[in-house]
Design an enzyme around this catalytic site. Structure first.
Site, PDB file in Angstrom:
ATOM      1  N   HIS A 116       0.825  -1.212   0.000  1.00  0.00           N
ATOM      2  CA  HIS A 116       0.000   0.000   0.000  1.00  0.00           C
ATOM      3  C   HIS A 116       0.858   1.260   0.000  1.00  0.00           C
ATOM      4  O   HIS A 116       2.060   1.232   0.323  1.00  0.00           O
ATOM      5  CB  HIS A 116      -0.921   0.001   1.220  1.00  0.00           C
ATOM      6  CG  HIS A 116      -0.173   0.031   2.522  1.00  0.00           C
ATOM      7  ND1 HIS A 116       0.355   1.180   3.067  1.00  0.00           N
ATOM      8  CD2 HIS A 116       0.153  -0.960   3.388  1.00  0.00           C
ATOM      9  CE1 HIS A 116       0.970   0.906   4.200  1.00  0.00           C
ATOM     10  NE2 HIS A 116       0.869  -0.394   4.419  1.00  0.00           N
TER      11      HIS A 116
ATOM     12  N   GLU B 100      -2.283  -6.881   7.075  1.00  0.00           N
ATOM     13  CA  GLU B 100      -0.978  -6.856   7.729  1.00  0.00           C
ATOM     14  C   GLU B 100      -1.025  -7.714   8.983  1.00  0.00           C
ATOM     15  O   GLU B 100      -2.101  -8.047   9.497  1.00  0.00           O
ATOM     16  CB  GLU B 100      -0.610  -5.399   8.077  1.00  0.00           C
ATOM     17  CG  GLU B 100       0.729  -5.207   8.763  1.00  0.00           C
ATOM     18  CD  GLU B 100       1.908  -5.670   7.932  1.00  0.00           C
ATOM     19  OE1 GLU B 100       2.077  -6.912   7.806  1.00  0.00           O
ATOM     20  OE2 GLU B 100       2.664  -4.819   7.429  1.00  0.00           O
TER      21      GLU B 100
END
Length: 209
Positions: A9, A84
Protein backbone atom coordinates in the site's frame (compact mmCIF):
# COMPACT_ATOMS: atom_id res chain seq x y z
CA UNK A 1 0.17 -21.13 -13.10
CA UNK A 2 -0.56 -18.05 -11.01
CA UNK A 3 1.47 -14.89 -11.53
CA UNK A 4 0.91 -12.70 -8.51
CA UNK A 5 1.90 -9.04 -8.48
CA UNK A 6 2.16 -8.18 -4.78
CA UNK A 7 1.91 -4.44 -4.17
CA UNK A 8 2.49 -2.75 -0.85
CA UNK A 9 0.00 0.00 0.00
CA UNK A 10 0.93 3.67 -0.28
CA UNK A 11 2.47 5.62 2.56
CA UNK A 12 0.50 6.58 5.67
CA UNK A 13 1.37 9.20 8.27
CA UNK A 14 2.12 6.33 10.65
CA UNK A 15 4.59 4.86 8.15
CA UNK A 16 6.34 8.21 8.04
CA UNK A 17 6.37 8.40 11.87
CA UNK A 18 7.45 4.74 12.17
CA UNK A 19 4.51 3.60 14.28
CA UNK A 20 3.16 0.06 14.35
CA UNK A 21 -0.16 -0.09 12.49
CA UNK A 22 -1.17 -3.73 12.28
CA UNK A 23 -4.94 -4.02 11.89
CA UNK A 24 -5.64 -0.37 12.77
CA UNK A 25 -7.42 1.23 9.84
CA UNK A 26 -5.05 4.10 9.02
CA UNK A 27 -5.74 6.02 5.76
CA UNK A 28 -3.17 7.02 3.15
CA UNK A 29 -1.32 10.28 3.59
CA UNK A 30 -1.35 12.83 0.73
CA UNK A 31 2.02 11.39 -0.32
CA UNK A 32 0.56 7.89 -0.28
CA UNK A 33 -2.36 8.96 -2.45
CA UNK A 34 0.10 10.38 -4.97
CA UNK A 35 2.06 7.13 -4.97
CA UNK A 36 -1.13 5.16 -5.63
CA UNK A 37 -2.02 7.29 -8.64
CA UNK A 38 1.49 7.02 -10.08
CA UNK A 39 1.31 3.25 -9.72
CA UNK A 40 -2.09 3.18 -11.47
CA UNK A 41 -0.80 5.36 -14.30
CA UNK A 42 2.22 3.10 -14.78
CA UNK A 43 0.19 -0.09 -14.92
CA UNK A 44 -2.44 1.45 -17.19
CA UNK A 45 0.36 2.05 -19.72
CA UNK A 46 1.76 -1.44 -19.28
CA UNK A 47 1.55 -4.07 -21.99
CA UNK A 48 0.49 -6.61 -19.36
CA UNK A 49 -3.13 -7.58 -18.81
CA UNK A 50 -4.55 -8.65 -15.46
CA UNK A 51 -7.29 -11.12 -14.62
CA UNK A 52 -8.22 -9.73 -11.23
CA UNK A 53 -7.49 -7.15 -8.54
CA UNK A 54 -7.49 -8.11 -4.87
CA UNK A 55 -6.79 -6.02 -1.81
CA UNK A 56 -6.53 -6.27 1.94
CA UNK A 57 -9.72 -4.91 3.46
CA UNK A 58 -7.76 -2.37 5.50
CA UNK A 59 -8.29 1.21 4.33
CA UNK A 60 -4.71 1.99 3.35
CA UNK A 61 -4.62 -0.97 0.97
CA UNK A 62 -8.10 -0.43 -0.46
CA UNK A 63 -7.32 3.25 -1.08
CA UNK A 64 -4.18 2.21 -2.95
CA UNK A 65 -6.15 -0.30 -5.02
CA UNK A 66 -8.99 2.08 -5.93
CA UNK A 67 -7.08 4.03 -8.65
CA UNK A 68 -5.91 0.68 -10.09
CA UNK A 69 -9.49 -0.54 -10.29
CA UNK A 70 -10.51 2.59 -12.16
CA UNK A 71 -7.50 2.71 -14.49
CA UNK A 72 -7.59 -0.99 -15.38
CA UNK A 73 -11.38 -1.37 -15.26
CA UNK A 74 -11.21 -4.25 -12.85
CA UNK A 75 -13.58 -4.97 -9.96
CA UNK A 76 -11.90 -4.61 -6.59
CA UNK A 77 -12.17 -7.68 -4.35
CA UNK A 78 -11.18 -7.25 -0.69
CA UNK A 79 -10.31 -9.91 1.88
CA UNK A 80 -9.03 -9.96 5.49
CA UNK A 81 -6.65 -12.77 4.49
CA UNK A 82 -4.37 -10.09 3.01
CA UNK A 83 -4.24 -7.92 6.14
CA UNK A 84 -0.98 -6.86 7.73
CA UNK A 85 0.19 -8.81 10.75
CA UNK A 86 -1.94 -8.14 13.83
CA UNK A 87 0.52 -6.37 16.11
CA UNK A 88 -1.86 -6.48 19.07
CA UNK A 89 -0.76 -4.25 21.93
CA UNK A 90 2.05 -2.75 19.84
CA UNK A 91 -0.47 -0.82 17.72
CA UNK A 92 0.20 2.89 17.81
CA UNK A 93 3.64 2.56 19.39
CA UNK A 94 6.99 3.42 17.88
CA UNK A 95 10.05 1.19 18.32
CA UNK A 96 11.34 3.03 21.39
CA UNK A 97 7.96 2.83 23.12
CA UNK A 98 7.65 -0.88 22.27
CA UNK A 99 11.11 -1.58 23.72
CA UNK A 100 10.14 0.14 26.97
CA UNK A 101 6.77 -1.62 27.37
CA UNK A 102 7.46 -5.10 25.96
CA UNK A 103 11.11 -6.04 26.51
CA UNK A 104 10.29 -9.74 27.00
CA UNK A 105 8.49 -9.95 23.67
CA UNK A 106 11.36 -8.26 21.85
CA UNK A 107 13.85 -10.65 23.45
CA UNK A 108 11.77 -13.64 22.32
CA UNK A 109 11.31 -12.16 18.85
CA UNK A 110 15.05 -11.69 18.52
CA UNK A 111 15.47 -15.44 19.06
CA UNK A 112 12.58 -16.55 16.80
CA UNK A 113 11.10 -13.67 14.78
CA UNK A 114 9.02 -16.00 12.57
CA UNK A 115 7.08 -17.88 15.24
CA UNK A 116 6.88 -15.36 18.08
CA UNK A 117 3.43 -13.70 18.22
CA UNK A 118 3.12 -10.00 18.92
CA UNK A 119 1.63 -9.40 22.40
CA UNK A 120 -2.10 -9.93 21.87
CA UNK A 121 -1.54 -10.41 18.15
CA UNK A 122 -0.15 -12.72 15.45
CA UNK A 123 3.16 -14.28 14.49
CA UNK A 124 4.60 -14.11 10.99
CA UNK A 125 3.94 -17.85 10.69
CA UNK A 126 0.23 -17.13 11.15
CA UNK A 127 0.36 -14.42 8.49
CA UNK A 128 1.98 -16.90 6.10
CA UNK A 129 -0.76 -19.44 6.87
CA UNK A 130 -3.58 -17.11 5.85
CA UNK A 131 -1.62 -15.95 2.83
CA UNK A 132 -1.27 -19.57 1.73
CA UNK A 133 -5.04 -20.02 2.09
CA UNK A 134 -5.57 -17.01 -0.18
CA UNK A 135 -3.07 -18.21 -2.79
CA UNK A 136 -4.50 -21.72 -2.87
CA UNK A 137 -7.96 -20.40 -3.74
CA UNK A 138 -6.63 -18.00 -6.38
CA UNK A 139 -7.42 -19.22 -9.91
CA UNK A 140 -4.72 -19.47 -12.61
CA UNK A 141 -3.88 -16.18 -14.28
CA UNK A 142 -2.14 -12.86 -13.61
CA UNK A 143 -3.41 -11.13 -10.49
CA UNK A 144 -2.79 -7.79 -8.81
CA UNK A 145 -2.74 -8.10 -5.01
CA UNK A 146 -2.53 -4.93 -2.88
CA UNK A 147 -1.38 -5.82 0.60
CA UNK A 148 1.22 -4.97 3.28
CA UNK A 149 4.96 -5.22 3.82
CA UNK A 150 4.77 -8.11 6.28
CA UNK A 151 2.58 -10.15 3.94
CA UNK A 152 4.97 -9.60 1.04
CA UNK A 153 7.96 -10.69 3.14
CA UNK A 154 5.99 -13.80 4.14
CA UNK A 155 5.32 -14.52 0.46
CA UNK A 156 9.02 -14.23 -0.34
CA UNK A 157 9.95 -16.59 2.49
CA UNK A 158 7.45 -19.15 1.18
CA UNK A 159 8.51 -18.76 -2.45
CA UNK A 160 12.25 -18.92 -1.81
CA UNK A 161 12.17 -21.42 1.10
CA UNK A 162 14.24 -18.97 3.11
CA UNK A 163 15.87 -20.03 6.36
CA UNK A 164 16.57 -17.97 9.43
CA UNK A 165 15.93 -14.24 9.24
CA UNK A 166 16.63 -13.77 5.54
CA UNK A 167 12.99 -12.83 4.88
CA UNK A 168 13.43 -9.72 7.05
CA UNK A 169 16.14 -8.28 4.82
CA UNK A 170 13.94 -7.33 1.87
CA UNK A 171 13.24 -3.62 1.56
CA UNK A 172 9.58 -3.38 0.54
CA UNK A 173 8.78 0.27 -0.18
CA UNK A 174 5.31 1.75 -0.39
CA UNK A 175 3.59 0.88 -3.71
CA UNK A 176 6.51 -1.36 -4.72
CA UNK A 177 5.78 -4.33 -6.99
CA UNK A 178 6.98 -7.85 -6.19
CA UNK A 179 6.15 -10.55 -8.75
CA UNK A 180 5.97 -14.23 -7.79
CA UNK A 181 4.85 -17.36 -9.62
CA UNK A 182 2.81 -19.95 -7.73
CA UNK A 183 2.95 -22.87 -7.31
CA UNK A 184 6.28 -22.79 -9.18
CA UNK A 185 7.74 -20.49 -6.49
CA UNK A 186 9.72 -18.34 -8.90
CA UNK A 187 10.41 -14.73 -7.94
CA UNK A 188 10.39 -12.49 -11.01
CA UNK A 189 11.20 -9.20 -9.25
CA UNK A 190 11.26 -7.68 -5.76
CA UNK A 191 10.42 -4.15 -4.70
CA UNK A 192 10.11 -2.49 -8.12
CA UNK A 193 9.35 1.24 -7.64
CA UNK A 194 10.14 2.48 -11.13
CA UNK A 195 6.99 4.61 -11.10
CA UNK A 196 8.39 6.60 -8.16
CA UNK A 197 11.82 7.25 -9.67
CA UNK A 198 12.78 10.60 -11.19
CA UNK A 199 12.87 9.18 -14.70
CA UNK A 200 9.22 8.16 -14.31
CA UNK A 201 8.10 11.82 -14.33
CA UNK A 202 7.32 11.47 -18.03
CA UNK A 203 4.35 9.28 -17.06
CA UNK A 204 2.47 12.42 -16.05
CA UNK A 205 3.68 14.58 -18.94
CA UNK A 206 0.62 16.15 -20.58
CA UNK A 207 2.42 16.24 -23.93
CA UNK A 208 2.46 12.45 -24.05
CA UNK A 209 -1.30 12.03 -23.70
Amino acid sequence: MKEVWLIRHGETEWNANKRFQGHLDIPLSPRGIGQAFRLAERLSRSQESFDSLYSSDLRRAAETAAPLAQALRLPLLTTPLLREIDVGELAGLNRQEAEARFPEFLAQAAQDPWNTPRPGGESMAQVASRLQAFLQDLPPGRHLVVTHGGVIRAALKLALDLNGEAWRRFHIQNTSITRILFPGKEVLCVGDVGHLETWADHLSDESLK
